[in-house]
Write a protein that holds these residues in place. Sequence first.
Motif, mmCIF file in Angstrom:
data_model
loop_
_atom_site.group_PDB
_atom_site.id
_atom_site.type_symbol
_atom_site.label_atom_id
_atom_site.label_comp_id
_atom_site.label_asym_id
_atom_site.label_seq_id
_atom_site.Cartn_x
_atom_site.Cartn_y
_atom_site.Cartn_z
ATOM 1 N N GLU A 137 79.066 62.431 -0.956
ATOM 2 C CA GLU A 137 79.452 62.272 0.579
ATOM 3 C C GLU A 137 78.275 62.322 1.235
ATOM 4 O O GLU A 137 77.226 63.317 0.859
ATOM 5 C CB GLU A 137 80.346 63.422 1.070
ATOM 6 N N THR A 138 78.098 61.462 2.425
ATOM 7 C CA THR A 138 76.990 61.313 3.244
ATOM 8 C C THR A 138 77.027 62.359 4.214
ATOM 9 O O THR A 138 78.174 62.635 5.062
ATOM 10 C CB THR A 138 76.782 60.104 3.765
ATOM 11 N N ARG A 139 75.986 63.474 4.378
ATOM 12 C CA ARG A 139 76.089 64.261 5.765
ATOM 13 C C ARG A 139 75.073 64.265 6.498
ATOM 14 O O ARG A 139 73.862 64.384 5.790
ATOM 15 C CB ARG A 139 76.120 65.690 4.854
ATOM 16 N N TYR B 61 69.679 62.282 6.643
ATOM 17 C CA TYR B 61 70.779 62.138 5.896
ATOM 18 C C TYR B 61 70.592 62.657 4.455
ATOM 19 O O TYR B 61 69.907 62.237 3.596
ATOM 20 C CB TYR B 61 71.549 60.623 6.086
ATOM 21 N N GLU C 149 75.479 71.493 7.041
ATOM 22 C CA GLU C 149 76.400 70.711 6.555
ATOM 23 C C GLU C 149 76.353 70.699 4.842
ATOM 24 O O GLU C 149 77.385 70.050 4.214
ATOM 25 C CB GLU C 149 75.987 69.379 6.830
ATOM 26 N N LEU C 150 75.281 71.302 4.137
ATOM 27 C CA LEU C 150 75.386 71.424 2.846
ATOM 28 C C LEU C 150 75.849 72.818 2.413
ATOM 29 O O LEU C 150 75.781 72.940 1.209
ATOM 30 C CB LEU C 150 73.750 71.273 2.471
#
Length: 374
Positions: A170-172, A189, A305-306
Amino acid sequence: MTWDRGLLGLAKLKVAAAVLGVLTVSLVGAAAFGVIGAPSVEAVDNEFGEVTNETTVIHTDLVVNNPNPIGVQLGDTRINYTVRMNEVPMATGGGEGLNIKTGNSTEEFTTEMDNGQIPPWWRSHIENGEVTQVSINATVHTSVLGQRKFDITQERQIETDLIGQFNSDETRPINADDPPPTTSNPILYVNRTGAQWGSVTEQETPINMRFDVYNPQLEPYVVTELGYEITMNGLLVGEGATEDAYVIEGGSTETLNTRAAIQNQQLDEWWVSHLQRGQVTDLRIEFYARVELPTGNTIRVPLDELTYEETIETDIFGNKNSGGSNETATTPNGETTPTPTPTPTPTSTPDDGGLLDETDTATDTETPTDDGIV
């Protein structure tokens, strides 16, 4: 007349003793030939009790069936009870003397688990691919029909998947709280993340992690530090940061590697929380990065986000679900599914009517063994 009555009373006592002796020999002989049924172990049930930072109490109910119309007092019978997880000795206990009523009766035992054994077990669990074999063994020593020993063994398998979901494509986006004036969010990103267990030691459980990071800006960034914090049920079990610096050129991708670690000395405290929450653990890993800008300034960027979260549920004795026959395991998609527990079959059936659980593995031997954990 008094002397005659004394002789008569003495004669009656001798006759009664002789009759009792014949009756005792007859009962033992009848039991030896299967005329009188011998008691058998019908079920063993375990539950966790009070837990402290040092010990965990295990309550055991041993259900014994006596098929005879009268109760039996087995004063010279003793039971030694052990619990092992991946062959790591966790608890030992037992008792002496069984007061077996006719039909089913329950004998209660209390065993103390040493929480200091949690770190060695944890190490074995990770090294075994997050799989634990729980072995519960009750050794019954009895002089009924001679010196006999019977082993009643229960086996269960526990599986977890603590870091599997960290592997993601998944791109975050990574946003700075206060982005530099020459750029805008997102400043980076993360296109891929991955994790695998490292070599576990007595002190720590390492997690080798990788991040594929893309810089959408024109200017290069330097990631000087990638930090982490690991909590289990809100308890801090590990924190640190990588000392390697990574240069990410504008419009390019760079793979960042970091080594996180769980400090094993914190695991006995985690174990207490795991049991207090009904054998449920919430794992959380948070990250941050220090990024050096083209201007030379360094900013701290929270990598929200991680943030990784995973809930793990265990059922070590198999009695959390209705009926106590299923084990709950966490699947790769984060859901929990019941895993049926295989029904053990007896490896031998003693013909002398000794204590035997027909649903568990039993071994009949006349050789005494060590009473404690080995």
